[in-house]
Design a protein around this motif. Structure first.
Motif, PDB file in Angstrom:
ATOM      1  N   PRO A   1      11.026 -11.740   2.420  1.00 21.80           N
ATOM      2  CA  PRO A   1      12.437 -11.204   1.637  1.00 21.80           C
ATOM      3  C   PRO A   1      12.682 -10.282   1.632  1.00 21.80           C
ATOM      4  O   PRO A   1      13.693  -9.545   1.390  1.00 21.80           O
ATOM      5  CB  PRO A   1      12.635 -11.472   0.269  1.00 21.80           C
ATOM      6  CG  PRO A   1      11.326 -12.335  -0.181  1.00 21.80           C
ATOM      7  CD  PRO A   1      10.148 -11.592   0.799  1.00 21.80           C
ATOM      8  N   ASP A   2      11.190  -8.567   1.761  1.00 17.45           N
ATOM      9  CA  ASP A   2      11.317  -7.825   1.648  1.00 17.45           C
ATOM     10  C   ASP A   2      10.557  -7.109   2.437  1.00 17.45           C
ATOM     11  O   ASP A   2       9.800  -7.402   2.947  1.00 17.45           O
ATOM     12  CB  ASP A   2      11.044  -7.420  -0.109  1.00 17.45           C
ATOM     13  CG  ASP A   2       9.881  -7.777  -0.708  1.00 17.45           C
ATOM     14  OD1 ASP A   2       8.587  -7.317   0.047  1.00 17.45           O
ATOM     15  OD2 ASP A   2       9.848  -8.260  -1.918  1.00 17.45           O
ATOM     16  N   GLY A   3      10.935  -5.807   2.781  1.00 16.94           N
ATOM     17  CA  GLY A   3       9.551  -5.108   3.050  1.00 16.94           C
ATOM     18  C   GLY A   3       8.538  -4.573   2.473  1.00 16.94           C
ATOM     19  O   GLY A   3       7.258  -4.739   3.146  1.00 16.94           O
ATOM     20  N   ASP A   4       8.805  -4.409   1.164  1.00 12.29           N
ATOM     21  CA  ASP A   4       6.892  -4.699   1.116  1.00 12.29           C
ATOM     22  C   ASP A   4       6.279  -5.666   1.070  1.00 12.29           C
ATOM     23  O   ASP A   4       4.909  -5.433   0.655  1.00 12.29           O
ATOM     24  CB  ASP A   4       7.536  -4.537  -0.929  1.00 12.29           C
ATOM     25  CG  ASP A   4       7.618  -3.683  -1.366  1.00 12.29           C
ATOM     26  OD1 ASP A   4       7.463  -1.986  -1.032  1.00 12.29           O
ATOM     27  OD2 ASP A   4       8.514  -3.021  -1.785  1.00 12.29           O
ATOM     28  N   GLN A   5       6.453  -7.387   0.676  1.00 14.96           N
ATOM     29  CA  GLN A   5       5.707  -8.006   1.166  1.00 14.96           C
ATOM     30  C   GLN A   5       4.889  -7.959   2.612  1.00 14.96           C
ATOM     31  O   GLN A   5       4.451  -8.219   3.247  1.00 14.96           O
ATOM     32  CB  GLN A   5       6.708  -9.225   0.924  1.00 14.96           C
ATOM     33  CG  GLN A   5       6.621  -9.288  -0.876  1.00 14.96           C
ATOM     34  CD  GLN A   5       7.029 -10.735  -0.896  1.00 14.96           C
ATOM     35  OE1 GLN A   5       6.341 -11.626  -0.381  1.00 14.96           O
ATOM     36  NE2 GLN A   5       7.673 -10.729  -2.281  1.00 14.96           N
TER      37      GLN A   5
ATOM     38  N   ALA B   1       1.929  -7.855   4.905  1.00 17.47           N
ATOM     39  CA  ALA B   1       0.840  -8.860   5.624  1.00 17.47           C
ATOM     40  C   ALA B   1       0.984  -7.808   7.099  1.00 17.47           C
ATOM     41  O   ALA B   1      -0.034  -8.141   7.679  1.00 17.47           O
ATOM     42  CB  ALA B   1       2.504  -9.803   6.352  1.00 17.47           C
ATOM     43  N   LEU B   2       1.457  -7.091   7.819  1.00 20.80           N
ATOM     44  CA  LEU B   2       1.588  -6.314   8.733  1.00 20.80           C
ATOM     45  C   LEU B   2      -0.121  -5.615   8.508  1.00 20.80           C
ATOM     46  O   LEU B   2      -0.610  -5.602   9.448  1.00 20.80           O
ATOM     47  CB  LEU B   2       2.854  -4.827   8.744  1.00 20.80           C
ATOM     48  CG  LEU B   2       2.146  -4.183   9.876  1.00 20.80           C
ATOM     49  CD1 LEU B   2       3.436  -4.480  11.061  1.00 20.80           C
ATOM     50  CD2 LEU B   2       3.453  -3.107  10.163  1.00 20.80           C
TER      51      LEU B   2
ATOM     52  N   PRO C   1      15.642  -4.294  -0.426  1.00 18.74           N
ATOM     53  CA  PRO C   1      14.631  -3.619  -1.432  1.00 18.74           C
ATOM     54  C   PRO C   1      13.829  -3.076  -0.985  1.00 18.74           C
ATOM     55  O   PRO C   1      13.042  -3.691  -0.101  1.00 18.74           O
ATOM     56  CB  PRO C   1      14.770  -4.534  -2.051  1.00 18.74           C
ATOM     57  CG  PRO C   1      15.876  -6.094  -2.084  1.00 18.74           C
ATOM     58  CD  PRO C   1      15.616  -6.007  -0.424  1.00 18.74           C
ATOM     59  N   GLY C   2      12.781  -1.760  -1.788  1.00 21.18           N
ATOM     60  CA  GLY C   2      11.163  -1.796  -1.445  1.00 21.18           C
ATOM     61  C   GLY C   2      11.985  -0.873  -0.165  1.00 21.18           C
ATOM     62  O   GLY C   2      12.310  -0.218   0.026  1.00 21.18           O
TER      63      GLY C   2
ATOM     64  N   LEU D   1       9.061   0.441   7.707  1.00 21.31           N
ATOM     65  CA  LEU D   1       8.287  -0.571   8.096  1.00 21.31           C
ATOM     66  C   LEU D   1       8.158  -1.038   9.681  1.00 21.31           C
ATOM     67  O   LEU D   1       6.457  -1.091   9.661  1.00 21.31           O
ATOM     68  CB  LEU D   1       8.809  -1.902   8.175  1.00 21.31           C
ATOM     69  CG  LEU D   1       8.537  -2.865   8.170  1.00 21.31           C
ATOM     70  CD1 LEU D   1       7.171  -3.191   7.574  1.00 21.31           C
ATOM     71  CD2 LEU D   1       8.792  -4.547   7.972  1.00 21.31           C
ATOM     72  N   ALA D   2       8.448  -0.486  10.141  1.00 15.61           N
ATOM     73  CA  ALA D   2       9.101  -0.333  11.409  1.00 15.61           C
ATOM     74  C   ALA D   2       7.708   0.816  12.358  1.00 15.61           C
ATOM     75  O   ALA D   2       7.249   0.850  12.718  1.00 15.61           O
ATOM     76  CB  ALA D   2      10.306   0.023  12.348  1.00 15.61           C
TER      77      ALA D   2
END
Length: 119
Positions: A32-36, A40-41, A56-57, A63-64
């Motif tokens: 649900p957000d970029g932090d999580q 995982a990435l 959020p975050g 992220l990309a």
């Protein structure tokens, strides 16, 4: 098929996107957000990052960028209502990233993912 990291903060949209992609034979890990998604990435391997831009975050552009650093071969697709933000060179989004503008039909998403993965 592809192993997809999906980052989308709209819970219902994320659920629909993941279900459509799973039905098409892909393996989807969603957050649900970029932090999580960033965690995982860094911990798992993915073929494709499918991310909203405004979250959020950590936002989708950051992220990309991180995804491209972790795996330069990873495909990136932005799903957004803010295509101009993704395409703005000042944001330094990965140059090979594709943009799918909201709203879109789930069939369009599946077709775009298949097209990107075949390229």
């Amino acid at each position: 098929m592809a192993r997809i990291l999906l980052a989308e903060d709209d819970d219902s949209l994320r659920t629909f996107l993941a279900a459509a992609l799973n039905k098409a034979g892909h393996v989807v890990v969603d957050f649900p957000d970029g932090d999580q998604a960033l965690e995982a990435l860094n911990a798992m391997g993915f073929d494709l990052l499918l991310t909203d831009i405004v979250m959020p975050g950590v936002d989708g552009v950051e992220l990309a960028r991180r995804a491209a650093e972790v795996d330069p071969a990873m495909k990136i697709v932005f799903i957004t209502g803010f295509a101009a933000v993704a395409l703005n060179p000042a944001n330094q989004a990965p140059s090979k990233a594709k943009v799918l503008s909201k709203p879109f039909h789930l069939r369009e998403l599946v077709a775009e993912v298949e097209k990107v993965m075949a390229a």
